[in-house]
Design a protein around this motif. Structure first.
Motif, PDB file in Angstrom:
ATOM      1  N   ASP A 235      31.164  64.291  22.392  1.00 36.16           N
ATOM      2  CA  ASP A 235      32.028  63.109  22.259  1.00 36.16           C
ATOM      3  C   ASP A 235      31.890  62.502  20.855  1.00 36.16           C
ATOM      4  O   ASP A 235      30.918  61.817  20.556  1.00 36.16           O
ATOM      5  N   ASP A 236      32.871  62.786  20.009  1.00 32.30           N
ATOM      6  CA  ASP A 236      32.816  62.322  18.622  1.00 32.30           C
ATOM      7  C   ASP A 236      32.819  60.796  18.530  1.00 32.30           C
ATOM      8  O   ASP A 236      32.123  60.218  17.693  1.00 32.30           O
ATOM      9  N   ALA A 237      33.576  60.139  19.375  1.00 29.63           N
ATOM     10  CA  ALA A 237      33.638  58.671  19.343  1.00 29.63           C
ATOM     11  C   ALA A 237      32.282  58.071  19.707  1.00 29.63           C
ATOM     12  O   ALA A 237      31.884  57.037  19.142  1.00 29.63           O
ATOM     13  N   ALA A 238      31.547  58.698  20.601  1.00 30.68           N
ATOM     14  CA  ALA A 238      30.225  58.188  20.975  1.00 30.68           C
ATOM     15  C   ALA A 238      29.245  58.333  19.813  1.00 30.68           C
ATOM     16  O   ALA A 238      28.428  57.437  19.569  1.00 30.68           O
ATOM     17  N   TRP A 239      29.319  59.443  19.081  1.00 30.69           N
ATOM     18  CA  TRP A 239      28.459  59.607  17.910  1.00 30.69           C
ATOM     19  C   TRP A 239      28.763  58.538  16.868  1.00 30.69           C
ATOM     20  O   TRP A 239      27.852  57.950  16.276  1.00 30.69           O
ATOM     21  N   VAL A 240      30.031  58.283  16.647  1.00 37.51           N
ATOM     22  CA  VAL A 240      30.416  57.250  15.682  1.00 37.51           C
ATOM     23  C   VAL A 240      30.011  55.872  16.208  1.00 37.51           C
ATOM     24  O   VAL A 240      29.613  54.994  15.436  1.00 37.51           O
TER      25      VAL A 240
END
Length: 152
Positions: free
Chosen positions: A37-42
């Motif tokens: 999940d890219d949004a969670a990393w950001v």
């Protein structure tokens, strides 16, 4: 010794720290469900930026002139090259990071694709860059106009 901080400054600091920690916790929970999940990393970065922003905001000088030096009236155009990061410059950089990561996370949470989120995240720094370039052009034109007017 510096003056004690106001109650509202303390509330702002605590709010930023608590919000940042909450964002990190929710982001980590999302990452445990889906590590891709890219949004969670950001969002993990966003939470850290909230905490750092709150701390630097709390440490900003109380006066409008920054460190008391005469050339710090415009923190966007700080002339302290080579002197490192002033609290105002650091806070401005963190604010830009907050805007960028926040935009990315919100746009992705709305279900938009990564490219749209990247464009949204880059809109603020691009606007600031264009604004700084235009300010420089206006200053140079003003300086030339004053020089030409003085010779008349």
């Amino acid at each position: 010794m510096s003056a004690p901080r106001s109650r509202s400054a303390l509330v702002l600091l605590l709010t930023a720290v608590v919000a940042g920690c909450a964002i990190v916790v929710f982001a980590v929970l999302a990452l445990l469900r889906d590590p891709s999940d890219d949004a969670a990393w950001v969002a993990v970065v966003l939470g850290g930026l909230f905490v750092a922003w709150g701390i630097t905001f709390d440490r900003l000088p109380d006066d409008d002139d920054g460190d008391g030096a005469g050339d710090h009236h415009h923190h966007d155009h700080d002339h302290s090259h080579g002197q490192g990061w002033t609290p105002r410059r650091l806070n401005a950089a963190l604010s830009t990071g907050l805007a960028m990561t926040g935009a990315y996370v919100v746009i992705r949470a709305l279900g938009r694709p990564v490219d749209t989120a990247l464009v949204g995240a880059l809109a603020w720094p691009a606007w600031r860059l264009v604004n700084r370039i235009l300010d420089g052009v206006i200053r140079r034109r003003g300086a030339r106009g004053e020089a030409d007017g003085a010779t008349d």
